[in-house]
Motif scaffolding. Structure first.
Motif, mmCIF file in Angstrom:
data_model
loop_
_atom_site.group_PDB
_atom_site.id
_atom_site.type_symbol
_atom_site.label_atom_id
_atom_site.label_comp_id
_atom_site.label_asym_id
_atom_site.label_seq_id
_atom_site.Cartn_x
_atom_site.Cartn_y
_atom_site.Cartn_z
ATOM 1 N N SER A 1 37.315 53.066 19.529
ATOM 2 C CA SER A 1 36.664 54.036 18.651
ATOM 3 C C SER A 1 35.298 53.549 18.200
ATOM 4 O O SER A 1 34.395 54.354 17.959
ATOM 5 C CB SER A 1 37.555 54.344 17.440
ATOM 6 N N GLY A 2 35.131 52.201 18.070
ATOM 7 C CA GLY A 2 33.802 51.691 17.746
ATOM 8 C C GLY A 2 32.798 52.091 18.805
ATOM 9 O O GLY A 2 31.683 52.543 18.501
ATOM 10 N N LYS A 3 33.194 51.952 20.086
ATOM 11 C CA LYS A 3 32.339 52.386 21.187
ATOM 12 C C LYS A 3 32.160 53.907 21.191
ATOM 13 O O LYS A 3 31.075 54.421 21.473
ATOM 14 C CB LYS A 3 32.936 51.921 22.518
ATOM 15 N N LEU A 4 33.254 54.632 20.882
ATOM 16 C CA LEU A 4 33.191 56.100 20.853
ATOM 17 C C LEU A 4 32.187 56.583 19.815
ATOM 18 O O LEU A 4 31.341 57.442 20.106
ATOM 19 C CB LEU A 4 34.582 56.669 20.541
ATOM 20 N N PHE A 5 32.266 56.033 18.600
ATOM 21 C CA PHE A 5 31.350 56.462 17.535
ATOM 22 C C PHE A 5 29.907 56.099 17.873
ATOM 23 O O PHE A 5 28.984 56.854 17.543
ATOM 24 C CB PHE A 5 31.763 55.843 16.198
ATOM 25 N N ASP A 6 29.700 54.946 18.515
ATOM 26 C CA ASP A 6 28.343 54.592 18.929
ATOM 27 C C ASP A 6 27.817 55.560 19.992
ATOM 28 O O ASP A 6 26.616 55.811 20.075
ATOM 29 C CB ASP A 6 28.319 53.158 19.479
ATOM 30 N N LYS A 7 28.730 56.106 20.797
ATOM 31 C CA LYS A 7 28.318 56.985 21.899
ATOM 32 C C LYS A 7 28.098 58.428 21.442
ATOM 33 O O LYS A 7 27.077 59.044 21.750
ATOM 34 C CB LYS A 7 29.365 56.943 23.017
ATOM 35 N N VAL A 8 29.073 59.004 20.697
ATOM 36 C CA VAL A 8 28.998 60.438 20.349
ATOM 37 C C VAL A 8 28.482 60.670 18.932
ATOM 38 O O VAL A 8 28.211 61.815 18.556
ATOM 39 C CB VAL A 8 30.369 61.126 20.513
ATOM 40 N N GLY A 9 28.346 59.611 18.128
ATOM 41 C CA GLY A 9 27.878 59.775 16.764
ATOM 42 C C GLY A 9 29.035 59.960 15.786
ATOM 43 O O GLY A 9 30.173 60.223 16.171
ATOM 44 N N THR A 10 28.722 59.844 14.505
ATOM 45 C CA THR A 10 29.771 59.896 13.491
ATOM 46 C C THR A 10 30.314 61.312 13.282
ATOM 47 O O THR A 10 31.489 61.476 12.964
ATOM 48 C CB THR A 10 29.245 59.351 12.147
ATOM 49 N N ARG A 11 29.483 62.324 13.458
ATOM 50 C CA ARG A 11 29.929 63.700 13.200
ATOM 51 C C ARG A 11 31.079 64.083 14.131
ATOM 52 O O ARG A 11 32.173 64.462 13.685
ATOM 53 C CB ARG A 11 28.762 64.678 13.375
ATOM 54 N N ILE A 12 30.860 63.979 15.436
ATOM 55 C CA ILE A 12 31.882 64.351 16.412
ATOM 56 C C ILE A 12 32.967 63.288 16.489
ATOM 57 O O ILE A 12 34.148 63.602 16.704
ATOM 58 C CB ILE A 12 31.254 64.581 17.795
ATOM 59 N N GLY A 13 32.594 62.027 16.284
ATOM 60 C CA GLY A 13 33.582 60.949 16.317
ATOM 61 C C GLY A 13 34.692 61.175 15.298
ATOM 62 O O GLY A 13 35.878 60.980 15.594
ATOM 63 N N TYR A 14 34.310 61.604 14.101
ATOM 64 C CA TYR A 14 35.319 61.858 13.069
ATOM 65 C C TYR A 14 36.195 63.061 13.398
ATOM 66 O O TYR A 14 37.393 63.067 13.102
ATOM 67 C CB TYR A 14 34.659 62.031 11.699
ATOM 68 N N VAL A 15 35.616 64.092 13.981
ATOM 69 C CA VAL A 15 36.409 65.267 14.365
ATOM 70 C C VAL A 15 37.491 64.864 15.366
ATOM 71 O O VAL A 15 38.661 65.266 15.242
ATOM 72 C CB VAL A 15 35.500 66.363 14.962
ATOM 73 N N ILE A 16 37.110 64.053 16.356
ATOM 74 C CA ILE A 16 38.077 63.596 17.365
ATOM 75 C C ILE A 16 39.154 62.735 16.708
ATOM 76 O O ILE A 16 40.358 62.924 16.930
ATOM 77 C CB ILE A 16 37.360 62.810 18.481
ATOM 78 N N SER A 17 38.721 61.783 15.881
ATOM 79 C CA SER A 17 39.646 60.833 15.292
ATOM 80 C C SER A 17 40.653 61.504 14.360
ATOM 81 O O SER A 17 41.872 61.381 14.539
ATOM 82 C CB SER A 17 38.851 59.760 14.522
ATOM 83 N N ILE A 18 40.165 62.239 13.358
ATOM 84 C CA ILE A 18 41.084 62.817 12.384
ATOM 85 C C ILE A 18 41.878 63.981 12.977
ATOM 86 O O ILE A 18 43.020 64.233 12.590
ATOM 87 C CB ILE A 18 40.345 63.260 11.094
ATOM 88 N N GLY A 19 41.309 64.666 13.953
ATOM 89 C CA GLY A 19 42.038 65.740 14.615
ATOM 90 C C GLY A 19 43.276 65.221 15.323
ATOM 91 O O GLY A 19 44.379 65.778 15.186
ATOM 92 N N ILE A 20 43.117 64.119 16.072
ATOM 93 C CA ILE A 20 44.254 63.560 16.813
ATOM 94 C C ILE A 20 45.272 62.928 15.870
ATOM 95 O O ILE A 20 46.479 63.101 16.038
ATOM 96 C CB ILE A 20 43.768 62.540 17.861
ATOM 97 N N TRP A 21 44.796 62.199 14.842
ATOM 98 C CA TRP A 21 45.785 61.543 13.977
ATOM 99 C C TRP A 21 46.548 62.565 13.132
ATOM 100 O O TRP A 21 47.744 62.373 12.856
ATOM 101 C CB TRP A 21 45.175 60.417 13.161
#
Length: 427
Positions: A70-90
């Motif tokens: 997820s550290g790599k994911l957030f660096d790649k897609v940014g915090t806005r979309i990174g959070y949507v992916i993360s909290i959506g799945i959890w």
């Protein structure tokens, strides 16, 4: 439309996400019970304490890997979309806990929960690096970390209340749905970073920019982050990796095992755990904010990031160590136990918020999330070792476990001083 103090709205939403994160992950331990607690998960599914230790470590392995990815994911897609992916799945993973019928299905959803919940931490560190000047990052990190503590305060009585009223299946559905609702205000408010956000005032934009390092000021969206090999070539990076390896088990011992400890040692039921288990996390919440505030004050007065971070980390370490010693010597009633753990978790959060801020002190842009995720992953692997040992050692006594993590405190704090001679940007 312009909003004054927009950065505080952003960290406020991340605080709420962290509260939800901890309610979701705590639900299992609170409702687990044992084979004799009627209606508990353990009783309903025919699972034992050994199964619980396996489930806990399955979650932690997924969580460790999730920190890195997820550290790599957030660096790649940014915090806005990174959070949507993360909290959506959890959130979906939490909701689907309601469908489990045995060990394998429970293990599967704990895996997806661990992978996705891990993103909250590197995501927050990266967001704070973008939205806050250096002197405010520790207080922002403290507010964010307070979400973990507040979530742990809310979770025991909330989960116990829902459990008594509806049972564990419906409880998982309710708490899972809350996270999905969080995505709506996040997408509305967090339209872009501070350099391009249409609602940010010129004054706040200037204040953030001027308070950041030159590397942060010059960072662009197209800028490529360092590889993990390049990051670890800096000695300072090892301060984060080593300190989190030694200190993370302290927090996770109480998060993962305190309800089980209360079941085993004091014969508690789910309702009684709900009455007691939240108290230490009030101390953790106060420690989160206090550690960030003290660090910020020291940095403002001395103009030294190094003094601010190290002094605060040292104070937190002393409080942790004294509290853990007291746990061994004086915690002979449930009231004394939770009061002493209150002090331990205050000290932990007083220090850890500043340790978690270090990636943004050393690096900028698309390297921050990667280092934060790496540090989190290494810390979680030490927790996994602890989780294998706890059920074995606890059959005789919990005391050796408290002794071990008390020894870890000076090792963790000492790692900061040894590897980071001067806390500042290395770029």
């Amino acid at each position: 439309m312009k909003i004054k103090g927009l950065r505080w709205f952003i960290i406020g939403l991340i605080f709420l996400a962290t509260v939800i994160n901890y309610i979701d992950r705590s639900a299992l331990s609170i409702m687990w019970g044992n084979e004799n607690v009627e209606g508990s998960i353990s009783h309903s599914l025919g699972l034992t304490k050994d199964h619980y230790s396996y489930i806990l470590n399955i979650f932690m392995v997924a969580y460790a890997l999730g920190q890195l990815f997820s550290g790599k994911l957030f660096d790649k897609v940014g915090t806005r979309i990174g959070y949507v992916i993360s909290i959506g799945i959890w959130s979906l993973s939490t909701l689907l806990h309601s469908t489990v019928r045995g060990f394998l299905s429970l293990a599967f959803f704990r895996t997806t929960l661990g992978l996705s919940e891990a993103g909250n931490w590197p995501g927050a560190v990266k967001s704070n690096a973008e939205w806050f000047p250096i002197k405010e990052r520790a207080i922002a990190q403290g507010l964010f970390n307070a979400g973990a503590s507040i979530g742990s305060v809310i979770a025991p009585p909330l989960i116990a209340l829902l459990f008594v009223a509806y049972g564990w299946e419906v409880t998982f559905i309710i708490v899972g749905a809350i996270g999905l609702l969080w995505i709506i205000p996040w997408l509305i408010i967090n339209k872009a970073g501070p350099k391009k956000h249409p609602w940010i005032t010129e004054e706040e934009q200037k204040y953030i920019s001027e308070g950041q390092s030159l590397a942060d000021q010059n960072a662009t969206e197209d800028q490529k982050g360092l590889s993990l090999k390049e990051i670890l070539s800096y000695k300072e990076s090892w301060a984060i990796v080593a300190s989190r390896f030694f200190l993370e088990p302290i927090w996770w011992l109480f998060v993962g095992w305190m309800p089980i400890y209360l079941f085993d040692v004091y014969g508690f039921n789910v309702k009684e755990v709900g009455m007691f288990a939240w108290v230490p996390y009030v101390g953790a919440a106060i420690g989160s904010i206090a550690g960030g505030y003290v660090s910020g004050v020291i940095i403002s007065r001395t103009n030294s990031i190094d003094k601010g971070r190290k002094t605060t980390i040292f104070i937190g370490g002393v409080i942790m160590a004294l509290g853990l010693i007291a746990t061994i010597l004086f915690a002979d009633t449930p009231e004394k136990f939770v009061a002493i753990v209150f002090i331990v978790l205050f000290g932990f959060q007083f220090a850890i918020g500043n340790i978690q801020t270090l990636p943004s002190d050393f690096f900028s842009g698309k390297s921050v999330g990667s280092l934060a995720g790496l540090g989190g992953m290494v810390g979680v692997f030490s927790v996994i070792v602890m989780n294998f040992l706890v059920p074995v050692i606890a059959k005789v006594s919990y005391t050796p476990i408290f002794v071990a993590i008390a020894i870890f405190v000076p090792l963790g704090v000492g790692s900061i001083y040894y590897f980071a001679n001067n806390i500042k940007s290395v770029e």
